[in-house]
Every structure is written in C-alpha cells, then in structure tokens.
Design a protein around this motif. Structure first.
Motif, PDB file in Angstrom:
ATOM      1  N   GLU A   1      16.131 -14.372 -18.495  1.00  0.00           N
ATOM      2  CA  GLU A   1      16.254 -15.530 -19.388  1.00  0.00           C
ATOM      3  C   GLU A   1      15.169 -16.556 -19.098  1.00  0.00           C
ATOM      4  OE1 GLU A   1      19.273 -19.209 -20.511  1.00  0.00           O
ATOM      5  OE2 GLU A   1      20.041 -17.487 -19.404  1.00  0.00           O
ATOM      6  N   LYS A   2      14.898 -16.785 -17.804  1.00  0.00           N
ATOM      7  CA  LYS A   2      13.878 -17.768 -17.433  1.00  0.00           C
ATOM      8  C   LYS A   2      12.504 -17.336 -17.948  1.00  0.00           C
ATOM      9  CE  LYS A   2      14.385 -19.897 -13.495  1.00  0.00           C
ATOM     10  NZ  LYS A   2      14.390 -21.353 -13.781  1.00  0.00           N
ATOM     11  N   LYS A   3      12.223 -16.029 -17.856  1.00  0.00           N
ATOM     12  CA  LYS A   3      10.932 -15.518 -18.321  1.00  0.00           C
ATOM     13  C   LYS A   3      10.802 -15.665 -19.836  1.00  0.00           C
ATOM     14  CE  LYS A   3       7.941 -11.457 -17.966  1.00  0.00           C
ATOM     15  NZ  LYS A   3       7.818 -10.066 -17.449  1.00  0.00           N
TER      16      LYS A   3
ATOM     17  N   ARG B   1       8.358 -18.408 -24.485  1.00  0.00           N
ATOM     18  CA  ARG B   1       8.578 -19.187 -25.701  1.00  0.00           C
ATOM     19  C   ARG B   1       7.823 -20.509 -25.639  1.00  0.00           C
ATOM     20  NH1 ARG B   1      14.506 -19.559 -26.367  1.00  0.00           N
ATOM     21  NH2 ARG B   1      14.318 -21.247 -24.854  1.00  0.00           N
ATOM     22  N   ASP B   2       7.798 -21.138 -24.441  1.00  0.00           N
ATOM     23  CA  ASP B   2       7.072 -22.399 -24.282  1.00  0.00           C
ATOM     24  C   ASP B   2       5.575 -22.205 -24.496  1.00  0.00           C
ATOM     25  OD1 ASP B   2       9.412 -23.693 -23.769  1.00  0.00           O
ATOM     26  OD2 ASP B   2       9.188 -23.672 -21.577  1.00  0.00           O
TER      27      ASP B   2
ATOM     28  N   ASP C   1      19.932 -21.123 -12.242  1.00  0.00           N
ATOM     29  CA  ASP C   1      18.700 -21.677 -11.699  1.00  0.00           C
ATOM     30  C   ASP C   1      18.202 -22.777 -12.635  1.00  0.00           C
ATOM     31  OD1 ASP C   1      16.656 -20.628  -9.430  1.00  0.00           O
ATOM     32  OD2 ASP C   1      15.553 -21.563 -11.079  1.00  0.00           O
ATOM     33  N   MET C   2      18.033 -23.966 -12.083  1.00  0.00           N
ATOM     34  CA  MET C   2      17.544 -25.082 -12.895  1.00  0.00           C
ATOM     35  C   MET C   2      16.107 -24.815 -13.345  1.00  0.00           C
ATOM     36  SD  MET C   2      17.275 -29.036 -11.751  1.00  0.00           S
ATOM     37  CE  MET C   2      16.411 -30.220 -12.780  1.00  0.00           C
TER      38      MET C   2
ATOM     39  N   ASP D   1      21.055 -12.286 -10.539  1.00  0.00           N
ATOM     40  CA  ASP D   1      19.728 -12.902 -10.400  1.00  0.00           C
ATOM     41  C   ASP D   1      18.732 -12.289 -11.380  1.00  0.00           C
ATOM     42  OD1 ASP D   1      20.264 -14.783  -8.488  1.00  0.00           O
ATOM     43  OD2 ASP D   1      19.638 -13.552  -6.790  1.00  0.00           O
ATOM     44  N   ASP D   2      18.758 -10.952 -11.481  1.00  0.00           N
ATOM     45  CA  ASP D   2      17.827 -10.269 -12.392  1.00  0.00           C
ATOM     46  C   ASP D   2      18.032 -10.753 -13.827  1.00  0.00           C
ATOM     47  OD1 ASP D   2      16.841  -8.855 -10.258  1.00  0.00           O
ATOM     48  OD2 ASP D   2      18.025  -7.040 -10.658  1.00  0.00           O
ATOM     49  N   ALA D   3      19.296 -10.859 -14.238  1.00  0.00           N
ATOM     50  CA  ALA D   3      19.589 -11.323 -15.602  1.00  0.00           C
ATOM     51  C   ALA D   3      19.139 -12.762 -15.801  1.00  0.00           C
ATOM     52  CB  ALA D   3      21.086 -11.189 -15.873  1.00  0.00           C
TER      53      ALA D   3
END
Length: 611
Positions: A601-603, A608-609, A491-492, A595-597
């Motif tokens: 990572e996206k979360k 972090r941002d 996912d971008m 998708d869950d994994a």
C-alpha cells in the motif's frame, strides 16, 4: 521407612548418581525419601549463602526413621558446618545418622578406603615408571580424604623404595579449573615433565591433561596422568583416564542395609570401609578397542551440549527479566519445570509469618497458579502427601541472604535424569526475580512500574514489551474456544517529510495523533503498540467476518477527522496491512505478511504521488 538425606552439588556426577540409586533402591524397598540440599553455590560470600543454608533446617528430623548425610558435597560457604552444628546441638533425640564418604564423629560412617584407592593407582604408576620422578596433586587441604589419599601415595612410594620429593607435590582444590596452574608447577625450565603425575581425583586430572595437550604435550608419551573416583566421562575422554573407584551403587546399598539393621535393633560397626578397584586406561599406556572417531564425535556432542546449556541460561534470564508481577514469575517457573518432563509434580512454596503457602504447582494435569495455605510444621499439605514410596527433592528459593521459600520436585522414576543446570538456573532466577519485584513494591507503586516498563512514553500505548506481554495470553491459551485474532501492521506515511520541514516536535504530535486514531477504533480486548519510530502493531479480535473491514474503515475515518482538527500544514496518513494469526508459532510469519501488505500500500501511494 521414611528417610531424610542431605546432599549438595546435585547436578555433579557423584551427587547425581547417589540420588538416582537412592531413588531406585528406596522404591524397591518401599521407603519414602526426602532430599534437602542445593544444586551449586553461586557465591562464596558468606552473607550470600545464608539463604542457601535455610534448606538445611527445613525438615523436622524427628519425623524420620533415618538420616543420610553427604557432608562432603556441602562443603561450600560453611554449609557443612551449619548442618553438623544443627545435628549435634539438637536437644531432641534424632534417628540414626549415616554419613557417606566422609567420616563424621558421632555418626555411622560408610567410607571409601581412600588410602587403598590411591595406593593401588600409585603402585601401578610406580611399577611402570620405575623412578621417583613422579608428581602428586593433593586434594583440598581442609578435607580429611585428601590426607588419606596422600597417605596411600606415600605408602606406595615407600614400599617401592622411593622418598617423597615435596618439590613435586602440588596442592590442588579437587576441581578442573586449576589445570593451567598445575601445568605451570610441573613443567620444568627445559620443558620436561615428571614421568608421571598422580592426581587425587579425576577432575584435577582432566584439567591437567587438557592444559598439557593445549601446550603441545602428549599423554602418556610425555607424561602419565592418573585420577581417582572414575567420574562418568573419564572413559570417554581422549586419552581415557586411568583411575580407581568405589561404585556409588555399593556405597548406597551398604548405607541402606546398615540403616535397616539399626532401625531393626541390630548392632553394626560405627565405621565401615569399602574397598575400591583399579581401572587401567590410555593415560598410563593402557590399550583400548574404542573407535577414535566415535570418541571425538562424543566430545563434540558434549561441547555442543555445554553451549546449549549456556544459551538456555541466556533465554531464561531474558524471560525472567520480562516478568513484571509475581504471577508472571510463577508462570515462567512452572512452565520451565513442567517442560523438563523430569518430575511427576513440582510445588513452589512460600514462607508466611506463621504458616506456609503453595503459590503454584504443576502435575499431570498442567500447571496450577493458586494459593494453598497449610501449617508451618508440614512440608506440604496433607492431601499432597499420601503416597508413601515417593522421592522428593527440596531446594531453597532465595536471593543472597533473603529466603522466600522452597521448591519441591517429586521425581519421576522413569526419567533418565532429574537435576541439571537448567533446573538450577530456573530456581535461582526465580529467587532473584522475587527480590526485584519486592524492591519495586518498596520503591514505587506497582502500576507505575508496569507503565514505565510496558508503555511507550510518547504515545501512552504499549511498547514492544507490552505487545509481547499482551499477545502471549491470547495465543498460548490452549482453549479451543479462544477468539481468532489478526495483526495489523500500521506505518505512518511521510514522517521524515514532517520532521524535516516542520520540526521533530511536529513529528511527535503527528505520531501521537496516529496512535490516538488507532486506539479510537479498537474494541474491548484489542490493543495497539508502538513498535518503534512510526511503526505500530494492532491486535484485532475477529468476533465477526466484518471486523477487519470495519477496523480499516473506522481508522481511515478517524484520520480524516484528526486532519480537520489539527488544521496543520501537513496531512496525516498511514498505510495498513492485516493478516490473521493461527497460533503462537505462526505469529512472526503473520506479522511479516501483514508488513508485506502494508508496504505494498505504501508503495502504491508513492507511485501515485509521483504521477
């Protein structure tokens, strides 16, 4: 003996019963039986029926010892006339022809005594009502048996001292769909009905009873209703239907006995009438000891079965809609035919200019998509035609007036049934798909069509349809040595930010860049698809334990290099989740886990941002 039979409407009760009994009796007597006909007629347009009629001229009739003709099952779209014209105009000597249930001039006829069948029912009803207030529903006005059944009704009325009131005669069509119209005809202005309504077959009686019940009438309290032919569910309906019958078993045995005698040189009567018998049930006040709750449960099951068949058509239509090549269409057809487990073997045969060609078949060893050419004077190659006591059904492969070939279904004697709506749907949709693919070839190059159908216009990688087409062979292959695979959900990151701040054209360029990064890290046999928006799905072949880690590292490296080349005001980034896929049934579960994994990572990146 080798026998040819012409039978239409094969999934209807009467035709189905005739074929099943013919199959059993032929096997017991050592005969080979070839059956030519149709399941149903999807259109009454005469041009559309030309393809359907092609099956009637397929066999070389001189190769048979006898012919059975069920012409009243082929009375749609001129099929019956076409067949009779073929039989009567041939210049070669034909074997004996025996017509079942329909009188055909010049042939041997095994006929139900339609007058007697209706006479018995009408006498029973009149004796209960003791009045001339009795309605009558005729059969189709173009069929002889309709007039014979009306004659039986009129004879019973006259014998009981009553005249026929034409105002109480409704002209029916022998089918269930006239129930509302029939009810409108018989319901009087004050809401009353005749004491009884005698229908010329069970189907029309079913339609009428169902409509009257919907309108609040009770059968037989408000009106008695009867039919003829004792169709298989007439005893299971609520109320069960008073009717009369000649068993299909009797018709078939008399027909076979007659043919065997003629072939042996014996003289027989040109016309044999077979009497029937009355069956009294609840629709005229007959008693029953059946469990009413069980009857309702059975009706509920039948309703669910009907919806199940409707759903099967939707799924079939979708599957054929996805096929983009002749091999795809053949694969789907063979899969569905073999999955029914109703046939020993199935063959798909296509007409060539001078020959015929098997384009695929299935047997006890699975399906075989291969081309086998054989002479046009044969129905199948010699080596498929060795067994003598076998029953085969031949159905046309066509679309409207375009004929492609025919399907051969070799019946399994142990199967409970052999033709249903799903078989009809499969063969009908196969013909439609062949027509569509022919049209594509005429209008476009095949590769152009494939690209339009399975590739994403923006990125050039597969779309969702291309993903499904490409992953299916990897997972549906039963070979134990097939490679292990994994799905990678990619996912971008921050596409909305790019679109909002730099415009959608910049967002499109970013999506294309991510697609290129994924594609550059794939090995031979692997692929990626854009599933929608900023979502991608890659399929990895796990030819080593390091493949997943190597892909992730290579993808990260490709993104770094892309950012250097783009030198944009934004930074490309993507989140990844990967899960191994065990088999076809676990694909969706594996994609969900990937998708869950990926979302984890996206979360983490978002948190972090924020920090």
């Amino acid at each position: 003996m080798r026998i040819c039979a012409f039978i239409g409407d094969m999934y209807r009760d009467y035709s189905s019963a005739i074929i099943k009994i013919l199959q059993r009796e032929s096997a017991e007597r050592g005969h080979q039986l070839d059956i030519f006909g149709n399941c149903a007629v999807p259109s009454e347009n005469p041009l559309h029926a030309e393809g359907l009629k092609s099956i009637l001229s397929l066999p070389d009739l001189t190769l048979y010892d006898g012919i059975f003709l069920c012409s009243d099952t082929l009375n749609h779209a001129g099929m019956n006339k076409k067949l009779l014209d073929n039989l009567r105009s041939t210049e070669t000597e034909l074997p004996p022809i025996i017509s079942l249930r329909s009188a055909e001039e010049g042939f041997y006829n095994i006929l139900p005594d339609n007058r007697q069948l209706m006479y018995e029912v009408a006498r029973h009803v009149i004796s209960l009502c003791k009045t001339d207030d009795i309605g009558f529903v005729t059969g189709r006005d173009d069929l002889k048996d309709s007039f014979e059944r009306r004659a039986g009704f009129e004879e019973a009325m006259r014998e009981m001292g009553y005249d026929i009131n034409e105002d109480l005669v409704f002209h029916g069509n022998y089918w269930v769909n006239q129930g509302p119209e029939t009810a409108d005809f018989f319901i009087r202005e004050d809401g009353s009905l005749p004491k009884a309504i005698v229908c010329s077959n069970d189907y029309m009686a079913w339609g009428l009873i169902d409509e009257l019940v919907i309108r609040g009438y009770k059968i037989p309290q408000d009106v008695m209703v009867t039919g003829i032919d004792n169709q298989p569910t007439s005893d299971k309906r609520i109320p069960s239907l008073t009717t009369s019958e000649i068993s299909e078993e009797t018709l078939v045995r008399i027909a076979l006995n007659s043919l065997e005698k003629v072939v042996a040189g014996e003289e027989i009567s040109k016309t044999i009438h077979v009497p029937g018998h009355l069956i009294i049930r609840e629709s005229t006040g007959g008693t029953t000891d059946r469990d009413i709750n069980e009857a309702y449960s059975l009706l509920d099951y039948m309703q669910k079965e009907y919806y199940g068949k409707a759903l099967a058509f939707v799924i079939l239509n979708s599957d054929y809609g996805e096929s983009l090549s002749y091999s795809d269409a053949i694969d789907i057809t063979l899969d569905y035919l073999s999955d029914t487990r109703l046939f020993k073997r199935c063959f798909l045969v296509r007409h060539l200019e001078n020959d015929r060609e098997i384009i695929g078949y299935c047997d006890g060893n699975g399906k075989h998509v291969e081309r086998i050419t054989f002479p046009a004077d044969r129905l199948l190659p010699v080596y498929f035609d060795e067994e003598r006591t076998i029953v085969r059904i031949y159905l046309p492969i066509y679309y409207k007036n375009v004929v492609y070939g025919y399907t051969v279904l070799e019946l399994d004697p142990d199967a409970e049934q052999f033709i249903d709506e799903k078989i009809e749907f499969t063969i009908m949709l196969f013909g439609q798909t062949l027509n569509r693919l022919d049209l594509y070839e005429k209008l476009f190059e095949a590769e152009d069509i494939m690209d339009l159908y399975i590739r994403d216009a923006l990125t050039g990688v597969y779309n969702r349809r291309g993903f499904e087409n490409s992953i299916s062979p990897l997972l549906k292959n039963d070979d134990e040595n097939r490679p292990k695979i994994a799905v990678a959900s990619i996912d971008m990151d921050r596409l909305k930010y790019i679109n909002d701040n730099f415009g959608h054209s910049a967002g499109d360029e970013a999506i294309k860049a991510i697609a290129n990064c994924i594609g550059s890290t794939l090995n031979e046999g692997e692929f990626v698809a854009r599933m929608g928006g900023d979502e991608f799905e890659a399929v990895l072949i796990l030819d080593s334990n390091e493949r997943i880690g190597h892909f992730i590292r290579s993808f990260r490296k490709a993104i770094e290099e892309a950012n250097e080349k783009l030198n944009a005001e934004y930074t490309l980034s993507a989140s990844i989740g990967i899960c191994e896929v065990a088999d076809w049934n676990s694909l969706m579960d594996s994609m969900d886990k990937a998708d869950d994994a990926m979302y984890i990572e996206k979360k983490i990146k978002k948190n972090r941002d924020l920090l």
